[in-house]
Design a protein around this motif. Structure first.
Motif, PDB file in Angstrom:
ATOM      1  N   SER A  56      23.715  53.230   9.877  1.00  0.00           N
ATOM      2  CA  SER A  56      22.287  54.219   9.942  1.00  0.00           C
ATOM      3  C   SER A  56      22.405  55.042   8.498  1.00  0.00           C
ATOM      4  O   SER A  56      21.290  55.304   8.054  1.00  0.00           O
ATOM      5  CB  SER A  56      22.065  54.975  10.969  1.00  0.00           C
ATOM      6  N   TRP A  57      23.646  55.374   7.979  1.00  0.00           N
ATOM      7  CA  TRP A  57      23.544  56.219   6.817  1.00  0.00           C
ATOM      8  C   TRP A  57      23.378  55.389   5.498  1.00  0.00           C
ATOM      9  O   TRP A  57      22.930  55.833   4.585  1.00  0.00           O
ATOM     10  CB  TRP A  57      25.191  56.628   6.518  1.00  0.00           C
ATOM     11  N   PRO A  93      19.632  53.196  22.039  1.00  0.00           N
ATOM     12  CA  PRO A  93      19.659  51.806  21.683  1.00  0.00           C
ATOM     13  C   PRO A  93      19.270  51.544  20.248  1.00  0.00           C
ATOM     14  O   PRO A  93      19.854  50.556  19.438  1.00  0.00           O
ATOM     15  CB  PRO A  93      18.711  51.155  22.566  1.00  0.00           C
ATOM     16  N   TYR A  94      18.563  52.534  19.426  1.00  0.00           N
ATOM     17  CA  TYR A  94      18.362  52.469  18.035  1.00  0.00           C
ATOM     18  C   TYR A  94      19.790  52.272  17.206  1.00  0.00           C
ATOM     19  O   TYR A  94      19.979  51.871  16.309  1.00  0.00           O
ATOM     20  CB  TYR A  94      17.452  53.343  17.644  1.00  0.00           C
ATOM     21  N   PRO A 133      19.676  42.091  14.716  1.00  0.00           N
ATOM     22  CA  PRO A 133      20.851  42.972  14.119  1.00  0.00           C
ATOM     23  C   PRO A 133      20.713  44.281  14.471  1.00  0.00           C
ATOM     24  O   PRO A 133      19.564  44.812  14.919  1.00  0.00           O
ATOM     25  CB  PRO A 133      20.806  42.903  12.589  1.00  0.00           C
ATOM     26  N   GLU A 134      21.707  44.987  14.842  1.00  0.00           N
ATOM     27  CA  GLU A 134      21.460  46.410  15.687  1.00  0.00           C
ATOM     28  C   GLU A 134      20.262  47.416  14.801  1.00  0.00           C
ATOM     29  O   GLU A 134      20.006  48.210  15.348  1.00  0.00           O
ATOM     30  CB  GLU A 134      22.725  47.205  15.576  1.00  0.00           C
ATOM     31  N   ARG A 182      21.164  61.182  14.033  1.00  0.00           N
ATOM     32  CA  ARG A 182      22.472  60.742  13.435  1.00  0.00           C
ATOM     33  C   ARG A 182      23.561  61.704  12.850  1.00  0.00           C
ATOM     34  O   ARG A 182      24.606  61.321  12.792  1.00  0.00           O
ATOM     35  CB  ARG A 182      21.707  59.984  12.071  1.00  0.00           C
ATOM     36  N   GLU A 183      22.822  62.883  12.583  1.00  0.00           N
ATOM     37  CA  GLU A 183      23.697  63.814  11.999  1.00  0.00           C
ATOM     38  C   GLU A 183      24.358  64.544  13.257  1.00  0.00           C
ATOM     39  O   GLU A 183      25.583  64.981  13.172  1.00  0.00           O
ATOM     40  CB  GLU A 183      22.941  65.099  11.433  1.00  0.00           C
TER      41      GLU A 183
END
Length: 491
Positions: free
Chosen positions: A313-314, A239-240, A248-249, A301-302
């Motif tokens: 997220s980047w 969910p993050y 906002p997300e 993320r990677e």
């Protein structure tokens, strides 16, 4: 309304500015609420306690002694209709009169108004507010609201709760009331000055197992309470980053770039603190925290193929909050509470809730108990039907009285509905809150104090402020009150 720099997604957010968020909201005055507060980086830590003047008993109001006024019908305004508030709206509508609702998304406002009216409990539609980030101020200025419920991103909890009290409303806030110590102090002092209650709406305190544990401790089954644990361990990586759970997300993910702290431990901490009589004969005195390295969000993320090169997220600053946090709290009476927090690691959900005394121990997450007070011997846990039978004998009156409604309106097995019903009931009957501003402040102070304990790569013990300024020694009721006479409930 522009939020102060501390809430923008930058690593510099860990350097506290002391900015007056209340002034930014157009409330006037300063927000810090700490005499002589500076902009030094240690502002979030225990140094604030030295600058807080003591209350002299009998000469300044303690909100622990102030009941609600008593209301024939409780009128509620809802701020924040997203993942949390957008599910709570019908529960408020079932037990109160929802007169106004607010969200920055007009479609969410319309959705909630429709849901409230579809219940058929009120004739007048709630007034909707969705004209930008400052429109909540128009809601709190209304004269037909008794209680404001806040379910917005964490950075908005403080200004919205403060604004509600400044405009004569009680306020119930989703976790936390604030992540910063100066703001927590200011909410305490604003509550005392205005005579309006500011309460953490900690739903887990009203869950059935937690209330049974409370009753068992009151009955002396654990003997003299010695130590406990509680916290929040919940894998939130998905969910993050995805799924529309937050709006906002990015808002909740960005807190991982701002503070190295136990961001959200109150779900487990609140129930064990209440059971141990914190602020009612004991209080938090000192805290020390440790954390594992921050790895898992960057790895997620990677490595997750759903995170494309254009994902927001980047643009995040470096994740600085450790993946697993543990804090140890020493109380004034020498007891210990272990607090756990981990939302970044692959791990089944747990609140780590345990309670140990001189006569036995219970582990709620593992559904097992051992009580010498009941003749348990041979060092074997009682589990399964034995565990359930022991717990059921100590049911809190709220659950048998409200079980059908809790099943109907739900929310974490019905605990969300019972938490809302109970608050509205206390307001109607003119009683004091189960969870007051001092409980809310103490539980939420673990966030900034854990950050302070680990700041600079060193581990140090920090003092926990006495938010009651001496009143913690006095007995006062909480979840131990008997079922009151209530026409709504008895009818």
């Amino acid at each position: 309304m522009a939020l102060p720099h501390r809430y923008r997604p930058s690593r510099r957010d860990i350097i506290r500015t002391g900015a007056a968020i209340g002034a930014a909201a157009g409330l006037g005055g300063t927000a810090a609420g700490v005499a002589g507060a500076s902009s030094a980086p240690d502002e979030a830590g225990a140094d604030d306690t030295r600058r807080e003047p003591p209350r002299i008993k009998g000469r300044e109001r303690s909100m622990a002694e102030v009941p609600f006024e008593g209301f024939e019908h409780v009128r509620v305004g809802l701020i924040g209709l997203g993942e949390r508030g957008g599910g709570q709206d019908v529960r408020w509508g079932a037990v109160s009169n929802v007169t106004a609702v607010c969200d920055i998304r007009p479609e969410r406002v319309s959705r909630t108004i429709g849901r409230i009216m579809a219940q058929g409990f009120q004739d007048t539609e709630p007034v909707g507010y969705s004209d930008g980030e400052e429109d909540f101020l128009n809601l709190v200025r209304r004269d037909d609201i008794d209680l404001v419920y806040v379910a917005t991103p964490w950075e908005w909890h403080y200004p919205q709760a403060k604004a509600a009290m400044e405009h004569g409303k009680h306020v119930a806030v989703e976790l936390p009331i604030s992540p910063h110590l100066d703001e927590i102090w200011d909410l305490v002092r604003t509550s005392e000055r205005t005579g309006k209650h500011c309460m953490l709406l900690e739903n887990v305190n009203y869950f059935r197992p937690e209330l049974r544990m409370f009753n068992m401790a009151q009955a002396g089954l654990f003997g003299e309470l010695q130590h406990a644990s509680g916290g929040y361990v919940h894998d939130l990586r998905w969910p993050y980053f995805f799924g529309g759970a937050y709006y906002p997300e990015y808002w909740r993910r960005h807190w991982q770039t701002r503070m190295n702290a136990l961001h959200y431990p109150m779900h487990g901490l609140g129930p064990v603190s209440a059971t141990m009589g914190i602020n009612r004969g004991d209080r938090f005195a000192e805290l020390v925290a440790v954390a594992s390295p921050p790895m898992n969000l960057a790895l997620f993320r990677e490595n997750d193929p759903r995170v494309g090169p254009d994902h927001s997220s980047w643009d995040d600053d470096e994740y600085i909050s450790g993946d697993r946090h543990t804090a140890l709290i020493k109380t004034a009476n020498g007891r210990m509470i272990r607090v756990e927090h981990d939302v970044n690691s692959p791990h089944p959900y747990s609140r780590e809730t345990t309670l140990t005394g001189s006569s036995g121990v219970v582990e709620l997450d593992n559904a097992r108990i051992y009580l010498e007070s009941l003749g348990h011997t041979n060092h074997s846990w009682r589990t399964g039907s034995a565990f359930n039978s022991i717990m059921a004998e100590h049911d809190h009156w709220l659950w048998p009285a409200l079980e059908d409604l809790a099943d109907q309106y739900g929310g974490h097995g019905g605990g969300d509905f019972i938490a809302i019903f109970r608050l509205v009931q206390l307001m109607r009957l003119g009683m004091t809150p189960d969870i007051d501003v001092y409980d809310s402040a103490a539980w939420c102070s673990v966030i900034p104090l854990s950050h302070e304990s680990m700041k600079g790569g060193r581990i140090k013990a920090v003092k926990v402020p006495d938010f009651t300024r001496g009143y913690w020694e006095d007995p006062r009721p909480t979840f131990d009150r008997e079922r009151p006479d209530d026409p709504w409930l008895d009818g």
